[in-house]
Design a protein around this motif. Structure first.
Motif, mmCIF file in Angstrom:
data_model
loop_
_atom_site.group_PDB
_atom_site.id
_atom_site.type_symbol
_atom_site.label_atom_id
_atom_site.label_comp_id
_atom_site.label_asym_id
_atom_site.label_seq_id
_atom_site.Cartn_x
_atom_site.Cartn_y
_atom_site.Cartn_z
ATOM 1 N N ALA B 117 -6.504 8.035 -11.344
ATOM 2 C CA ALA B 117 -6.197 6.642 -11.691
ATOM 3 C C ALA B 117 -4.701 6.367 -11.551
ATOM 4 C CB ALA B 117 -6.673 6.348 -13.116
ATOM 5 N N GLU B 118 -3.872 7.342 -11.946
ATOM 6 C CA GLU B 118 -2.417 7.165 -11.829
ATOM 7 C C GLU B 118 -1.981 6.997 -10.386
ATOM 8 O OE1 GLU B 118 -0.007 10.343 -13.744
ATOM 9 O OE2 GLU B 118 -1.879 10.733 -14.806
ATOM 10 N N ILE B 119 -2.569 7.806 -9.506
ATOM 11 C CA ILE B 119 -2.161 7.827 -8.104
ATOM 12 C C ILE B 119 -2.688 6.617 -7.338
ATOM 13 C CG2 ILE B 119 -2.543 9.103 -5.936
ATOM 14 C CD1 ILE B 119 -2.410 11.678 -7.517
ATOM 15 N N SER B 120 -3.760 5.999 -7.860
ATOM 16 C CA SER B 120 -4.483 4.976 -7.078
ATOM 17 C C SER B 120 -3.566 3.883 -6.527
ATOM 18 C CB SER B 120 -5.610 4.374 -7.920
ATOM 19 O OG SER B 120 -5.082 3.698 -9.049
ATOM 20 N N GLY B 121 -2.612 3.425 -7.327
ATOM 21 C CA GLY B 121 -1.736 2.336 -6.881
ATOM 22 C C GLY B 121 -0.869 2.751 -5.695
ATOM 23 N N SER B 122 -0.338 3.968 -5.740
ATOM 24 C CA SER B 122 0.525 4.445 -4.647
ATOM 25 C C SER B 122 -0.241 4.544 -3.334
ATOM 26 C CB SER B 122 1.093 5.829 -4.957
ATOM 27 O OG SER B 122 1.674 5.832 -6.215
ATOM 28 N N ILE B 123 -1.545 4.818 -3.432
ATOM 29 C CA ILE B 123 -2.348 4.899 -2.206
ATOM 30 C C ILE B 123 -2.331 3.552 -1.501
ATOM 31 C CG2 ILE B 123 -4.691 5.196 -1.318
ATOM 32 C CD1 ILE B 123 -5.195 7.126 -3.665
ATOM 33 N N ILE B 124 -2.511 2.484 -2.278
ATOM 34 C CA ILE B 124 -2.516 1.140 -1.681
ATOM 35 C C ILE B 124 -1.142 0.838 -1.086
ATOM 36 C CG2 ILE B 124 -2.908 -1.319 -2.125
ATOM 37 C CD1 ILE B 124 -5.416 0.498 -2.362
ATOM 38 N N ASP B 125 -0.091 1.137 -1.828
ATOM 39 C CA ASP B 125 1.267 0.916 -1.303
ATOM 40 C C ASP B 125 1.414 1.599 0.053
ATOM 41 O OD1 ASP B 125 1.808 -0.260 -3.709
ATOM 42 O OD2 ASP B 125 2.945 1.441 -4.527
ATOM 43 N N HIS B 126 0.998 2.856 0.090
ATOM 44 C CA HIS B 126 1.235 3.614 1.314
ATOM 45 C C HIS B 126 0.380 3.114 2.471
ATOM 46 C CE1 HIS B 126 2.850 6.605 3.774
ATOM 47 N NE2 HIS B 126 1.631 6.934 4.179
ATOM 48 N N CYS B 127 -0.863 2.773 2.175
ATOM 49 C CA CYS B 127 -1.733 2.318 3.268
ATOM 50 C C CYS B 127 -1.262 0.978 3.820
ATOM 51 C CB CYS B 127 -3.184 2.266 2.792
ATOM 52 S SG CYS B 127 -3.833 3.927 2.554
ATOM 53 N N VAL B 128 -0.763 0.104 2.956
ATOM 54 C CA VAL B 128 -0.196 -1.157 3.437
ATOM 55 C C VAL B 128 1.001 -0.859 4.352
ATOM 56 C CG1 VAL B 128 1.092 -3.208 2.721
ATOM 57 C CG2 VAL B 128 -1.033 -2.601 1.558
ATOM 58 N N ALA B 129 1.842 0.087 3.952
ATOM 59 C CA ALA B 129 3.009 0.437 4.771
ATOM 60 C C ALA B 129 2.599 0.999 6.131
ATOM 61 C CB ALA B 129 3.892 1.435 4.023
ATOM 62 N N LEU B 130 1.439 1.682 6.175
ATOM 63 C CA LEU B 130 0.967 2.248 7.440
ATOM 64 C C LEU B 130 0.355 1.194 8.363
ATOM 65 C CD1 LEU B 130 -0.815 5.559 6.346
ATOM 66 C CD2 LEU B 130 1.273 5.358 7.680
ATOM 67 N N GLY B 131 0.193 -0.029 7.830
ATOM 68 C CA GLY B 131 -0.357 -1.097 8.659
ATOM 69 C C GLY B 131 -1.849 -1.305 8.487
ATOM 70 N N VAL B 132 -2.409 -0.880 7.357
ATOM 71 C CA VAL B 132 -3.837 -1.131 7.119
ATOM 72 C C VAL B 132 -4.014 -2.622 6.805
ATOM 73 C CG1 VAL B 132 -5.797 -0.667 5.599
ATOM 74 C CG2 VAL B 132 -4.294 1.209 6.318
ATOM 75 N N PRO B 133 -4.801 -3.338 7.604
ATOM 76 C CA PRO B 133 -4.928 -4.794 7.417
ATOM 77 C C PRO B 133 -5.932 -5.170 6.322
ATOM 78 C CG PRO B 133 -6.148 -4.117 9.362
ATOM 79 C CD PRO B 133 -5.565 -2.864 8.778
ATOM 80 N N PHE B 134 -5.538 -4.942 5.072
ATOM 81 C CA PHE B 134 -6.396 -5.329 3.944
ATOM 82 C C PHE B 134 -6.591 -6.842 3.913
ATOM 83 C CE2 PHE B 134 -4.690 -1.352 1.914
ATOM 84 C CZ PHE B 134 -5.904 -0.734 1.676
ATOM 85 N N ALA B 135 -7.675 -7.272 3.271
ATOM 86 C CA ALA B 135 -7.911 -8.708 3.072
ATOM 87 C C ALA B 135 -6.811 -9.287 2.185
ATOM 88 C CB ALA B 135 -9.272 -8.909 2.427
ATOM 89 N N ARG B 136 -6.427 -10.542 2.493
ATOM 90 C CA ARG B 136 -5.321 -11.204 1.788
ATOM 91 C C ARG B 136 -5.760 -12.556 1.238
ATOM 92 N NH1 ARG B 136 -0.242 -8.320 1.598
ATOM 93 N NH2 ARG B 136 -0.575 -6.570 3.014
ATOM 94 N N GLU B 137 -5.036 -13.009 0.231
ATOM 95 C CA GLU B 137 -5.208 -14.371 -0.272
ATOM 96 C C GLU B 137 -4.352 -15.314 0.585
ATOM 97 O OE1 GLU B 137 -7.384 -14.976 -2.435
ATOM 98 O OE2 GLU B 137 -7.747 -12.948 -3.188
ATOM 99 N N TYR B 138 -4.538 -16.634 0.404
ATOM 100 C CA TYR B 138 -3.761 -17.569 1.211
ATOM 101 C C TYR B 138 -2.265 -17.409 0.987
ATOM 102 C CZ TYR B 138 -7.947 -19.811 2.870
ATOM 103 O OH TYR B 138 -9.146 -20.042 3.497
#
Lengths: 248, 636
Positions: B117-138
């Motif tokens: 659970a602690e690490i979960s947030g950093s995973i998202i940070d890193h994947c966004v930095a790698l260019g993973v095109p997650f769904a976004r809000e307007y």
């Protein structure tokens, strides 16, 4: 499209061992096929028969069988990934064919895709193209907070669509010049559209296109067969985008 | 054997940061002297290989695919959890931790779940930095949705292709290291044995799938990230070539296998249409956010769904579980679906499916909203079945999907074979007896991006680093063993293709050790598997194809391992005399059919030791819960 409860098909399949300089077509007949089977499941059944008859099974690549891993692919009646638009051969169901039809299955032919055996070709050249720069050069551990950099919803959706390329190589097989332009253009669009990918955009574009030529892929002749064959329906407009950016 | 999980002492919330402070380091200039062998190129393997290479270690990555982009992580649809509370709906690290422990029905370690659970947030940070095109809000911020078994929206997603996008992100990071010369990519390799020297993992024997040659790969540490073993069942949602051979061969070399009976059956799969169908395709359970599950109230009702009036429909999940409704955890949804199908309420040609209906959601929110959320899933369903889910309800049925069990690892993700690390689905770690939706991608990436890159170097730091030559007696012994094994399979000379025998095994196992298990059924299963093992040794048909490419040999090798693994799964299920998570023992249920856990006797991890002679040995690692008091799961 067939409504029959059971089908017979003739499969005319290219057979060529890895060490043979040339191959040939052999025709196999399958009967009592359910229209709910996929084409690859029909090949499974054929292979089972060949095995029991002491013949060498037909070699083809496959894995996820749900159209996302990009392993499978060959020509069906001359079309890369078969006649159904927007799908791979593992997602091609026999209900798309009519009873008694002959299907010609042959491997993709491109200089950058040497034959492995029968219907399978070596597509590692696509990975070597990506190695030239198809990434964001960021080391693990150095990322900013995920919401620190907003990305517009539309832009993110466009990047996603470009990124949905499964790297199967159908675009190369369909192209008269065996160009990988759609594959490269999709990767460039995916990364360039996002702010994370922009610092390296110019270099990435140059390096990927250079590597594509080194690997023996041809140049784009604007025939757009690639987009018609693409199982993920990546639009050919991305190639125009790539060329526009390459000139600027 | 005493199992030491090497758990940090003291409060669970600071355990991982405390442990990281204590781990020994290796100076940057010395790292290139160490070689790490990574097996598997999915989320866990690719991210571990990239991370270790970025640090400066020399990595060799083996995968059976022709490209690392094809590993089965690519097929994960729904999303990845992270405790970011971006939706301001009360989420926190503490809450994700608690949900994971509870979701696993108190059969996972607290410290491991908290770290995840602690690490979960950093995973998202890193994947966004790698260019993973997650769904976004307007407004440009990341979008979230809620997922089975959760009351907050903490799931990040990329339409219905989250696994694909995450995998491409980490594989691109991997390819960058290949280009830099720090990772050597070895595709088309099947792992056939682990090399151990004085009990320490030092390499692997592989078969090159194209040339047929057997290869010896040596290293200072081995990282297995070879995925789960759902394909031991007949028709799972796994890729058809996913297999258990890497973990089983490691098990035979001394790595204990933990909780092998904890296997997850996913409720929303497309049911089988034909006996020759090779697999079942999963559809993301995010569909249950908007789809309503129902069956006709009257058993044997043959009417098409649009002719069954509202009053004669049983929305059974909403009826039985008002608080969670259609979003109950996977095991609960699967079990209830199966029960109703067995009592004659099932629909479709075989009576083995249930409806998932979007009619109400489309009327309430409009077709375009539903299409935006699930467009690709709907078209996939239509392609496979020939039926349009915008107009008639989907038909779904549960199918084996994920295995919580796997090789036993300690807090450092090291198995009982020193130097052998196990990551992702291949290990047994944090999901306990049941995995929550969108937690597999989280765990694979936590292991590969952040945990192994800290703990593998700590192991290497304490090791002398002599190079192991391929002519070492241990390497030669392993290579010879593989040669003999292949020659033996060729010599059987029977009449049955491996695929036929594999179906027999898989069908027997889904019946005896599937959604619902009983002592009598499990005992029959053990006898049945013993007969199949004998049959395999007499009936296997494995001709020499005259070319080095030999998929039949690959299938036979995999099946031999499945036959042994199946026996262990049945024994584990039989010895666990309780119902917990996805493991439902018919003898242990309440009056209204809910699972009854037996914490006094079974609050432990069962870890099995392989023995060349005699039955496998069951060891126990007791679990203690200090931060959360074990309670009965309730989704009513």
């Amino acid at each position: 499209m067939s409504n029959a409860s059971s089908l017979s098909l003739a499969l005319r399949i290219w057979r060529q061992r890895h060490d043979e300089p040339a191959g040939r077509f052999l025709t196999y007949r399958l009967t009592g096929l359910s229209p709910d089977l996929s084409l690859l499941e029909a090949l499974d059944r054929l292979n089972q028969q060949l095995l029991l008859e002491g013949e060498r099974p037909v070699h083809f690549e496959h894995d996820c069988r749900e159209g996302i891993c990009g392993s499978c692919g060959f020509l069906v009646n001359g079309q890369a990934q078969g006649p159904q638009s927007g799908s791979t051969v593992c997602q091609l169901y026999l209900r798309e064919f009519s009873d008694g039809q002959t299907l010609t299955l042959e491997p993709w032919r491109a200089r950058a895709f040497p034959l492995i055996q029968d219907l399978a070709v070596d597509r590692s050249s696509l990975d070597r193209v990506l190695m030239a720069g198809g990434y964001v050069s960021v080391n693990i551990g150095s990322a900013p907070e995920a919401n620190a950099l907003p990305v517009g919803r539309e832009l993110a959706a466009q990047a996603f669509e470009a990124a949905s390329c499964i790297g199967c190589g159908a675009c190369v097989a369909a192209c008269p010049n065996a160009s990988a332009s759609l594959f490269v253009a999709a990767k460039l669009a995916h990364l360039d559209l996002l702010p994370q990918g922009q610092p390296e955009a110019a270099q990435r574009s140059r390096r990927l296109r250079e590597r594509m030529a080194q690997e023996g892929f041809g140049v784009c002749g604007n025939q757009l067969e690639c987009a018609a064959a693409c199982p993920k329906e990546i639009p050919s407009a991305l190639i125009s985008r790539m060329n526009r950016h390459a000139r600027s | 054997m005493r199992l030491d999980p090497r758990l940090p002492s003291g409060p669970v919330a600071e355990a991982w940061s405390r442990r990281r402070q204590e781990l020994p380091l290796i100076a940057p200039a010395n790292r290139r002297h160490y070689r790490v062998l990574v097996v598997g190129s999915g989320l866990a393997g690719a991210s571990a290989a990239a991370s270790l290479a970025e640090q400066g270690y020399r990595v060799r990555l083996l995968t059976y695919h022709d490209s690392p982009r094809r590993a089965h992580s690519v097929a994960a649809q729904g999303g990845i959890n992270a405790a970011r509370n971006y939706q301001n709906d009360g989420d926190s690290v503490e809450r994700l931790f608690r949900d994971t422990v509870r979701g696993g029905d108190f059969r996972a370690r607290e410290a491991g779940c908290h770290r995840l659970a602690e690490i979960s947030g950093s995973i998202i940070d890193h994947c966004v930095a790698l260019g993973v095109p997650f769904a976004r809000e307007y407004g440009g911020t990341l979008s979230n949705r809620s997922f089975g078994g959760s009351q907050v929206s903490r799931t990040f997603y990329a339409r219905g292709q989250t696994g694909q996008q995450l995998l491409y992100g980490v594989v691109q990071a991997l390819l960058r290291q290949v280009e830099a010369g720090r990772v050597e990519l070895c595709p088309q390799r099947d792992l056939l044995d682990l090399i151990t020297v004085d009990g320490v993992a030092r390499g692997a024997i592989c078969r090159h799938r194209l040339s047929g040659s057997l290869e010896t790969h040596t290293a200072h540490a081995v990282v297995l990230a070879s995925g789960g073993y759902s394909n031991v069942f007949h028709r799972s949602t796994n890729a058809v070539r996913s297999n258990a051979s890497a973990i089983w061969r490691a098990h035979r070399r001394g790595a204990l296998l933990a909780n092998p009976c904890f296997t997850q059956i996913h409720p929303t799969c497309i049911p089988s249409g034909d006996p020759d169908q090779s697999k079942l395709t999963l559809m993301s359970e995010s569909l249950r956010n908007d789809g309503r599950v129902w069956l006709p109230r009257r058993a044997g009702d043959q009417r098409p769904p649009d002719q069954v009036p509202e009053a004669e429909r049983d929305y059974f999940l909403e009826r039985l579980y008002p608080a969670y409704g259609n979003m109950v955890p996977r095991d609960v949804a699967s079990r209830r679906s199966r029960e109703l199908c067995l009592s004659g309420h099932g629909v479709g040609p075989t009576g083995r499916s249930i409806y998932l209906d979007f009619d109400e959601a489309i009327r309430r929110q409009g077709r375009s909203v539903i299409e935006g959320r699930y467009g690709n899933l709907f078209s996939m369903y239509e392609r496979i079945t020939g039926s349009d889910p915008y107009r008639e309800p989907m038909r779904i049925y549960p199918a084996p999907h994920y295995t919580m069990g796997g090789l036993w690892v300690d807090y450092h993700l090291m198995s009982t074979v020193p130097g052998l690390f196990v990551l992702g689905e291949a290990n047994f770690s944090e999901h306990g007896a049941n995995r929550l939706g969108a937690s597999a991608l989280m765990q694979g990436l936590a292991d590969g991006l952040f945990i192994a890159p800290a703990t593998v170097p700590a192991w290497l730091a304490d090791q002398p680093h002599p190079k192991l030559g391929e002519d070492h007696p241990s390497c030669r012994e392993a290579l010879e063993g593989v040669r003999r094994r292949i020659a033996h399979l060729r010599s059987i000379g029977g009449r049955q293709p491996a695929e036929v025998l594999r179906r027999q095994l898989g069908t027997l196992l889904i019946e005896s050790c599937g959604i619902s298990r009983s002592a009598a059924g499990l005992r029959q299963g053990i006898e049945g598997v013993a007969a199949l093992r004998e049959g395999f040794q007499q009936e296997l048909l494995l001709p020499d194809p005259g070319t080095p490419l030999d998929p039949e040999l690959e299938k036979a090798l995999q099946l031999e391992d499945y036959l042994e693994l199946a026996d262990l799964m049945l024994r584990d299920a039989l010895s666990r005399e309780e119902s917990c998570g996805a493991h439902f023992r018919e003898e242990h249920q309440s009056e209204n059919g809910e699972a009854l856990r037996r914490d006094d006797d079974f609050c432990h991890i069962a870890a099995w030791e392989w023995r060349a002679e005699g039955e496998p040995l069951r060891h126990q690692e007791p679990l203690s819960f200090r931060a959360i008091h074990p309670t009965a799961r309730s989704y009513r």
